[in-house]
Design a protein around this motif. Structure first.
Motif, PDB file in Angstrom:
ATOM      1  N   LEU B 232      16.282  29.152   6.346  1.00 16.54           N
ATOM      2  CA  LEU B 232      16.305  29.949   5.110  1.00 16.54           C
ATOM      3  C   LEU B 232      16.817  31.338   5.468  1.00 16.54           C
ATOM      4  O   LEU B 232      16.056  32.292   5.615  1.00 16.54           O
ATOM      5  CB  LEU B 232      14.899  30.032   4.508  1.00 16.54           C
ATOM      6  CG  LEU B 232      14.272  28.681   4.142  1.00 16.54           C
ATOM      7  CD1 LEU B 232      12.819  28.864   3.702  1.00 16.54           C
ATOM      8  CD2 LEU B 232      15.082  28.036   3.009  1.00 16.54           C
ATOM      9  N   ILE B 233      18.131  31.434   5.622  1.00 15.51           N
ATOM     10  CA  ILE B 233      18.737  32.698   6.056  1.00 15.51           C
ATOM     11  C   ILE B 233      19.421  33.371   4.871  1.00 15.51           C
ATOM     12  O   ILE B 233      20.286  32.775   4.225  1.00 15.51           O
ATOM     13  CB  ILE B 233      19.773  32.456   7.169  1.00 15.51           C
ATOM     14  CG1 ILE B 233      19.114  31.683   8.327  1.00 15.51           C
ATOM     15  CG2 ILE B 233      20.342  33.789   7.664  1.00 15.51           C
ATOM     16  CD1 ILE B 233      20.081  31.319   9.438  1.00 15.51           C
ATOM     17  N   ALA B 234      19.014  34.593   4.615  1.00 10.91           N
ATOM     18  CA  ALA B 234      19.636  35.337   3.515  1.00 10.91           C
ATOM     19  C   ALA B 234      20.875  36.078   4.013  1.00 10.91           C
ATOM     20  O   ALA B 234      20.926  36.535   5.157  1.00 10.91           O
ATOM     21  CB  ALA B 234      18.642  36.326   2.923  1.00 10.91           C
ATOM     22  N   ALA B 281      17.821  44.901  -2.900  1.00 10.60           N
ATOM     23  CA  ALA B 281      18.219  43.492  -2.815  1.00 10.60           C
ATOM     24  C   ALA B 281      17.269  42.715  -1.915  1.00 10.60           C
ATOM     25  O   ALA B 281      16.830  41.605  -2.239  1.00 10.60           O
ATOM     26  CB  ALA B 281      19.648  43.387  -2.297  1.00 10.60           C
ATOM     27  N   VAL B 282      16.915  43.319  -0.775  1.00  4.61           N
ATOM     28  CA  VAL B 282      16.039  42.611   0.163  1.00  4.61           C
ATOM     29  C   VAL B 282      14.624  42.482  -0.408  1.00  4.61           C
ATOM     30  O   VAL B 282      13.975  41.446  -0.254  1.00  4.61           O
ATOM     31  CB  VAL B 282      16.033  43.324   1.535  1.00  4.61           C
ATOM     32  CG1 VAL B 282      14.970  42.739   2.454  1.00  4.61           C
ATOM     33  CG2 VAL B 282      17.408  43.212   2.181  1.00  4.61           C
ATOM     34  N   LEU B 283      14.160  43.519  -1.081  1.00  7.83           N
ATOM     35  CA  LEU B 283      12.826  43.419  -1.707  1.00  7.83           C
ATOM     36  C   LEU B 283      12.810  42.264  -2.701  1.00  7.83           C
ATOM     37  O   LEU B 283      11.856  41.481  -2.742  1.00  7.83           O
ATOM     38  CB  LEU B 283      12.479  44.734  -2.418  1.00  7.83           C
ATOM     39  CG  LEU B 283      12.086  45.900  -1.516  1.00  7.83           C
ATOM     40  CD1 LEU B 283      11.815  47.156  -2.348  1.00  7.83           C
ATOM     41  CD2 LEU B 283      10.847  45.546  -0.689  1.00  7.83           C
ATOM     42  N   ALA B 284      13.882  42.159  -3.477  1.00 10.84           N
ATOM     43  CA  ALA B 284      13.953  41.073  -4.461  1.00 10.84           C
ATOM     44  C   ALA B 284      13.908  39.719  -3.762  1.00 10.84           C
ATOM     45  O   ALA B 284      13.213  38.793  -4.206  1.00 10.84           O
ATOM     46  CB  ALA B 284      15.225  41.204  -5.291  1.00 10.84           C
ATOM     47  N   LEU B 285      14.622  39.611  -2.650  1.00  5.51           N
ATOM     48  CA  LEU B 285      14.624  38.351  -1.901  1.00  5.51           C
ATOM     49  C   LEU B 285      13.229  38.032  -1.366  1.00  5.51           C
ATOM     50  O   LEU B 285      12.737  36.903  -1.483  1.00  5.51           O
ATOM     51  CB  LEU B 285      15.608  38.441  -0.727  1.00  5.51           C
ATOM     52  CG  LEU B 285      17.096  38.406  -1.071  1.00  5.51           C
ATOM     53  CD1 LEU B 285      17.938  38.817   0.130  1.00  5.51           C
ATOM     54  CD2 LEU B 285      17.491  37.004  -1.533  1.00  5.51           C
ATOM     55  N   LEU B 286      12.590  39.060  -0.798  1.00  9.55           N
ATOM     56  CA  LEU B 286      11.269  38.843  -0.186  1.00  9.55           C
ATOM     57  C   LEU B 286      10.228  38.474  -1.237  1.00  9.55           C
ATOM     58  O   LEU B 286       9.290  37.724  -0.953  1.00  9.55           O
ATOM     59  CB  LEU B 286      10.824  40.114   0.564  1.00  9.55           C
ATOM     60  CG  LEU B 286      11.680  40.508   1.773  1.00  9.55           C
ATOM     61  CD1 LEU B 286      11.208  41.843   2.345  1.00  9.55           C
ATOM     62  CD2 LEU B 286      11.625  39.420   2.845  1.00  9.55           C
ATOM     63  N   ASP B 287      10.399  39.017  -2.422  1.00  8.41           N
ATOM     64  CA  ASP B 287       9.412  38.779  -3.477  1.00  8.41           C
ATOM     65  C   ASP B 287       9.711  37.521  -4.290  1.00  8.41           C
ATOM     66  O   ASP B 287       8.975  37.175  -5.213  1.00  8.41           O
ATOM     67  CB  ASP B 287       9.365  39.987  -4.429  1.00  8.41           C
ATOM     68  CG  ASP B 287       8.898  41.242  -3.704  1.00  8.41           C
ATOM     69  OD1 ASP B 287       8.287  41.098  -2.621  1.00  8.41           O
ATOM     70  OD2 ASP B 287       9.137  42.355  -4.210  1.00  8.41           O
ATOM     71  N   ALA B 309      13.098  47.784   3.660  1.00 15.24           N
ATOM     72  CA  ALA B 309      12.463  46.810   2.765  1.00 15.24           C
ATOM     73  C   ALA B 309      11.434  45.974   3.519  1.00 15.24           C
ATOM     74  O   ALA B 309      10.312  45.757   3.040  1.00 15.24           O
ATOM     75  CB  ALA B 309      13.530  45.909   2.137  1.00 15.24           C
ATOM     76  N   LEU B 310      11.801  45.533   4.706  1.00 20.90           N
ATOM     77  CA  LEU B 310      10.866  44.730   5.506  1.00 20.90           C
ATOM     78  C   LEU B 310       9.620  45.530   5.834  1.00 20.90           C
ATOM     79  O   LEU B 310       8.497  45.023   5.766  1.00 20.90           O
ATOM     80  CB  LEU B 310      11.559  44.260   6.803  1.00 20.90           C
ATOM     81  CG  LEU B 310      12.635  43.182   6.609  1.00 20.90           C
ATOM     82  CD1 LEU B 310      13.418  42.961   7.902  1.00 20.90           C
ATOM     83  CD2 LEU B 310      11.987  41.869   6.149  1.00 20.90           C
TER      84      LEU B 310
END
Lengths: 387, 387
Positions: B232-234, B281-287, B309-310
């Motif tokens: 699961l690589i973004a 963008a990364v926050l959206a992915l993580l959430d 974000a991480l």
DNA sequence: TTGAAAGCGCTAACAA
DNA sequence: TTGTTAGCGCTTTCAA
């Protein structure tokens, strides 16, 4: 070695060459053909034609008007009939005419080139590249082009660069002084060159200048550490002959005096300049018989080098650190690095504004703008003295 | 408001002004007099004289020789008696004569200005400022001055800057293309302007170019994550129309294909450009309902934004991260950030070398230099998929 | 409103 | 070896 395919990629010692008609291999290394492009374009090649650029005369001939009329249109002077303006613009567009600013400047009475020069210690230092950015923002508004160059600790180069820019007839030079003193600039100024200093004040030369409140900022940083109970505070800074470094040292000393704290010579290092030398200096301090409980790093690269040293000894959570000048990712480190932040972009903007103000009115009194610094608490500066 | 002391510092809303004779207060804010300088210098003031610069004629008159002899001495041509050389040099030194390169260029047959222009997206981006640095190093060897400017995502500005440099008769332009296609440059090239591209390849224009092996680098980065067990690589990258971004995306896709892994559209974000938009963008992915176990950040600012974000989610030790392009302090973060590093300085050096090679020999076939990237393992890229 | 002539500071081509 | 003349591409000045 010639190849019939028009273009190709060749892998050679980690480097690819991609040539129009000729396959070039560097010496040594096993060449590996990677893939072949087959696209061909019939657009003009780089070496094509080089037929000399059209001049105003060519435009005038094509438009059937005089040279002077073209000049008027190009310079958007009023008093040309709309008919002729259209004719000239059509001809200019047709020939891809480019107004020659160098020739224009030579004849023009104000002799302004709409060009300025910027001289930094290193254009790739984040502090200076941000100043550069700020200068550009203001220059852009006036359609002024900006030369940028680095001195690289080579004092001769400062003069060489001023000379090189002066020869190109820049309207102003914005620079960080490195040479011991700047009185050599008097000659240039007599010729009408405007000089504005950034970051450091010049010596032996009265000119506009934009600096950070180095002494006050350093005092704030040091007082911050003192306020957290530290008494063994190390100073790691740049060479003494750099004015910002000595001002920051003065602020450091002042804060200690105000708090009645002793300045410990063995905790003062004024020979750091790069990240690497700062790491070395801090390692030496940490490994000494009387290690500091806190460090004031007086410049961005020095702060970065100090972080590295603390991490190497696993002391980043035990020894406090405050740096002068913010840097990228300082907030993302663990702990975040407390800094006295400057505003480099604003410094650049003001320097450019001062330069243009003086170009417009040479007789203004000289001004030194001091841009305030701000303490940003992020964790590293709030570590209490261990035991 | 006039003050009799010659110079002073005034604190006003955090800004100091330091004027020669006049004390200036900005509006609003309580002004606090901080200290008063008493130094006075009798050196020339900035607005002094402005008597026009001496010309070759002035030097010739003072030395008692002809204009042409001065020209010969200034240009270090052979065939002038040592006697006259000395005379001319003395006169030139006495008058502080500065050779006017703009006038010289106008008359000279090669019409070279010893000036080049550099156009980047942003001169203060650390990647570009390092490229700039590399260019300067090579230009310095040839005594060539370098204009530098930023496009700032404004496509019109790319053309404006080319135009501005062309008007100033630069010998070459080294640029990062942003406009959709560069065929508008054909006109400039016909006039003899050399154009070299860095970082991104141009479209619709065959020219020398220096780029990083974007696709291969991205493939390496992605394969590295796949090799650590991630599926699961973004992908978080720049706009598609930026050629480097699409090449890096291609490398990402290729690595997934090679490993037989599926590309999950919900894990692909191609709309990040700044640090801030990347963080979002990364926050959206993580959430999201299907958060990634690893992230490939395809550009330096995006990597920095991803780190942030991480950290905001406390996931920097659980979600793997590999970035494209190295950045300052990447090794000092916790964990250190694994990156595919480019060599921006080398890219700049080569671009300058290509530019000068073409100035010297316009008929060379065009070359694309691909500078290799290197994977640097620092910890963040070696985190295994959680649970 | 338009244009002709002169010349910005310098170098090319040629002459002495 | 040194100097004279012309002119680079443009703007100024002044005349039409």
């Amino acid at each position: 070695m010639l190849v019939d395919k028009p273009k190709m990629h060749v892998h050679d010692n980690g480097v690819f060459y991609f040539y129009g008609q000729t396959l070039v291999l560097s010496t040594g290394g096993s060449a590996i053909l990677t893939f072949v492009m087959t696209t061909l374009s019939n657009a003009p090649t780089p070496g094509e034609a080089l037929r000399s650029r059209p001049t105003m005369r060519d435009v005038a001939a094509l438009a059937g008007v005089s040279l002077k009329t073209v000049s008027r249109v190009v310079n958007r002077e009023s008093g040309v009939s709309g008919d002729l303006v259209a004719k000239v613009e059509r001809a200019a567009g047709h020939l891809d005419y480019r107004h020659d600013l160098t020739a224009s400047n030579l004849r023009r009475s104000d002799r302004k080139t709409a060009t300025i020069g910027v001289i930094f210690e290193d254009v790739s230092n984040p502090f200076f590249s941000s100043v550069h950015r700020g200068i550009e923002e203001i220059a852009r508004e006036r359609a002024v082009a900006v030369f940028a160059a680095s001195v690289d600790e080579n004092p001769e180069r400062e003069k060489d660069l001023v000379f090189a820019f002066s020869q190109r007839r820049v309207d102003a030079i914005i620079m960080t002084p490195t040479v011991r003193q700047q009185s050599y600039l008097h000659h240039e100024r007599r010729g009408g060159l405007v000089v504005v200093f950034v970051d450091r004040e010049p010596r032996g030369f009265d000119a506009d200048c934009v600096v950070t409140d180095n002494e006050a900022g350093a005092e704030t940083a040091t007082a911050h550490l003192l306020g957290h109970g530290h008494r063994l505070i190390a100073f790691v800074g740049d060479y003494e002959n750099i004015s910002t470094a000595s001002q920051r040292f003065a602020g450091f000393a002042k804060a200690l005096r105000s708090a009645g704290a002793a300045m410990l010579p063995e905790l003062v290092r004024r020979d750091a300049h790069t990240k690497e030398s700062a790491t070395e200096a801090v390692l030496a301090l940490l490994d000494s018989p009387t290690p500091p409980t806190a460090i004031f790093a007086a410049q961005n690269l020095i702060t970065m080098g100090s972080v590295r040293a603390l991490q190497m000894r696993g002391l980043q959570h035990s020894v406090a650190l405050v740096g002068f000048d913010d840097f990228s990712m300082a907030d993302a480190l663990d702990p975040g690095v407390t800094v006295v932040a400057q505003d480099p972009r604003e410094i650049g903007r003001r320097a450019a504004q001062l330069a243009f103000a003086r170009i417009d009115s040479p007789d203004l009194p000289t001004a030194v703008h001091v841009v305030p610094s701000v303490l940003i608490r992020r964790g590293s500066g709030e570590i209490p003295p261990g035991r």
